[in-house]
Every structure is written in C-alpha cells, then in structure tokens.
Design an enzyme around this catalytic site. Structure first.
Site, short mmCIF file in Angstrom:
data_model
loop_
_atom_site.label_atom_id
_atom_site.label_comp_id
_atom_site.label_asym_id
_atom_site.label_seq_id
_atom_site.Cartn_x
_atom_site.Cartn_y
_atom_site.Cartn_z
N TYR A 1 0.86 -1.19 0.00
CA TYR A 1 0.00 0.00 0.00
C TYR A 1 0.89 1.24 0.00
O TYR A 1 1.51 1.57 1.00
CB TYR A 1 -0.90 0.03 1.23
N LEU B 1 -18.56 -1.16 2.05
CA LEU B 1 -19.30 -0.03 1.47
C LEU B 1 -18.94 0.13 -0.01
O LEU B 1 -19.21 1.17 -0.61
CB LEU B 1 -18.99 1.26 2.23
N SER C 1 -22.09 4.02 0.37
CA SER C 1 -21.96 4.71 1.66
C SER C 1 -23.07 5.72 1.89
O SER C 1 -23.29 6.19 3.00
CB SER C 1 -20.62 5.43 1.74
#
Length: 336
Positions: A58, A211, A217
C-alpha cells in the site's frame, strides 16, 4: 456504542466486531491527510477496535509506516490490544505499476522482515498473501508462513481473495485462521462456494469493501470528480450507466435506512454484521467523522422484516459492473 468481539475462525484470535482497513489512508482513493489518518487510528483504538489491516504494498510501504507511527504514539493500553493483519506478495515498480505476485517461500520471509521493521513490531498477528501466485503452489506459501509462526514472527495464517479449492488445499497444509475477501450488499459472490467452505473448515472471514469503496456509503454522487490516481476512476461500477444504476440501488437502501433512523452506511455495514458471527467487517474510514458513523452500525439491529426489505431493495447480483477492471478480475482466484 458497545464494542462486541468475534473470533477469526476456530484457530484465530478474538478481535473487535469491526476492524479498521487502513489502505485508503495512503493510496488509491485520492488525497490523504497523515495527521487525520493517525488520529483516526487512535480514535478507533480508543473505541475498542482491535483489528488493524494493512499491506506492505500500500503506497510501497507508506501505509505500514503510518500504522507503525500510529501504534507508537497511541496509549500503551490501546497499543497492546491492537492486532495487525498484513498482506504481502504484490509486486510494484517505482511508477506504482503492478507486476504480479510472489508467493515463493524466500519471498515470504523477505516480505515479513521488511514489514516487521516498518511496523515497528516483533510479530504480525495474521499474515496473508494478497493474491494467489499462480506459479507457486499455495502449500508452499502457507508452509512458509507456518515456519514464521514457529519462529515467533507471525501468530496466525490468513488467506486473501482465493477460491474454495485453494482454501481447502491451504487448510490441509496448516491451520488457517481467516480469509480476507470482498463482501457487501452488492458483492455477494462468496455466498455460493467460498463461505460454505470457510464455515465447513472453521475459518473466519474479514470482509473488506463493505461499502464498496464508498459507492453504497450514501455519500457518493454521480457528479463527483475523481483524481486520476483514484481507483474508482477506472472501476467498472463507477462508470457511466453502471454508476447511475448502482446509485439507484443506494437510494432504495436509503429509504429503509431513513425509516430506521440510521444512515445508509450504517445499514450497509449492519447487513454484513448480520451475515454471521464468523464475519468481521473492515471499515475503510479515513477520517474520525466517517469512523464514528461506521461504528454506529454496531447499534443497528436488523430484524427479519428489515432483512427482507433490504433484500428486495438490493437483491443479490443487482450491481452493474464488475468489482475490478477485467485485467484484475482475471487474476482473482476467488472468481475462477
């Protein structure tokens, strides 16, 4: 809000009923704020969240260093309760491009060494390859993690985005605590073969994308401008007619949420929580405001009438578009 706990499978640790996915604090979803990200991790720990999820790829290690800083600066009591789930194996170049996955035992040991250093810890609680390396048998990759467990560097073996056959082969090699995989109201593919396999084998599930990267969301709009570095700018579910179709599903869900006096995000997370005690949703909150909203899902109770209404509003396979672009979908063992 009372934080409940769940176990990651028969062999895994006890964790908070919601986990915090930290990827978005570093990459793939637009600009980030380091100070706010660290404050959000601290707020999660203070609220009783124990499971923190990250990956060594990441932003090429940025996320691990961020999580490490958040842990170092957290109160000792909260830090001691934190459990780290780490993904490894994705290969990237200096331009941020993806170039495959490496599950060789030597690579597993190498990735772990760097993660331990960046995180500033002496062990990783759940360690998992991010995607199956098609050139390396899963038995070899899992066996290498098992060796790290013997040496005290890892506590539990995890898997990520693999199919039922791979899950069975891995579990036959060494005890597997958890499978991390996308699961939400509009991503329900695991219900066919994968979830039955994990339940048969006593393996827990940490569900990411609950979500759908913000799509369900209740905060995403069709006129939102996305940066070129934002994953959603080329995600099929966020494109053209697909996006409008999916936002129509969100509006149907919003009516149910409003009747219960909760937000769309809260009812979507509560739905995942309702799927079973063996499932731990990972919320990808990047700010304290969104974290607070997500934690509110713990106070949402869905009865049979609610679940029926949700199913009618957002049936299985109702989403338009795949969850990843075609090239990435082809790499997913979980979709084969």
């Amino acid at each position: 809000m009372t934080m409940r706990t769940r176990h990651l499978g028969n062999t895994g640790p006890q964790v908070s009923a919601l986990g915090l996915g930290c990827m978005g604090m570093s990459a793939l979803y637009g600009d980030t704020d380091r100070a706010e990200s660290i404050a959000t991790v601290h707020a999660a720990l203070d609220a009783g969240v124990t499971l923190l999820d990250t990956g060594d790829f990441y932003a090429m290690g940025h996320n691990e260093m961020l999580v490490g800083e958040a842990l170092r600066t957290a109160p000792a009591a909260a830090r001691d309760k934190a459990l780290l789930s780490v993904k490894f194996g994705a290969l990237r170049d200096p331009d941020g491009n993806w170039s495959g996955f490496d599950g060789r035992p030597a690579a597993v040991r190498n990735f772990a060494a760097y993660s331990l250093q960046r995180l500033g810890v002496d062990h990783i609680d759940v360690y998992r390859i991010a995607r199956l390396d098609p050139d390396v048998p899963i038995e070899e990759t899992v066996g290498a993690i098992a060796e790290l467990i013997e040496k005290g560097y890892v506590r539990h073996i995890g898997l990520s985005e693999v199919g039922a056959e791979t899950i069975r082969r891995a579990a036959a090699t060494a005890p597997v605590a958890d499978l991390q995989i996308e699961y939400s109201l509009i991503s329900r593919g695991i219900e066919r073969d994968i979830l039955p396999a994990t339940r048969e084998l006593g393996i827990g599930v940490t569900a990411y994308g609950v979500l759908s990267r913000g799509l369900i969301s209740g905060h995403f709009s069709s006129d939102r401008q996305l940066a070129a570095t934002d994953f959603r700018a080329f995600s099929p579910r966020f494109q053209g007619e697909n996006l409008q179709h999916n936002l129509n599903l969100v509006e149907a869900l919003r009516k149910i949420a409003e009747q219960k006096g909760v937000t769309v995000a809260q009812i979507a997370i509560a739905w995942v929580l309702s799927r079973g005690e063996d499932i731990v949703p990972l919320v990808g909150a990047r700010t304290r405001e969104r974290l607070t909203e997500s934690l509110g899902a713990l106070d949402v109770t869905l009865d049979e009438a609610d679940l029926t209404a949700i199913e009618e509003a957002v049936p299985a396979d109702a989403a338009a578009g795949d969850r990843y672009p075609s090239a990435q979908m082809a790499l997913l063992d979980s979709e084969r």
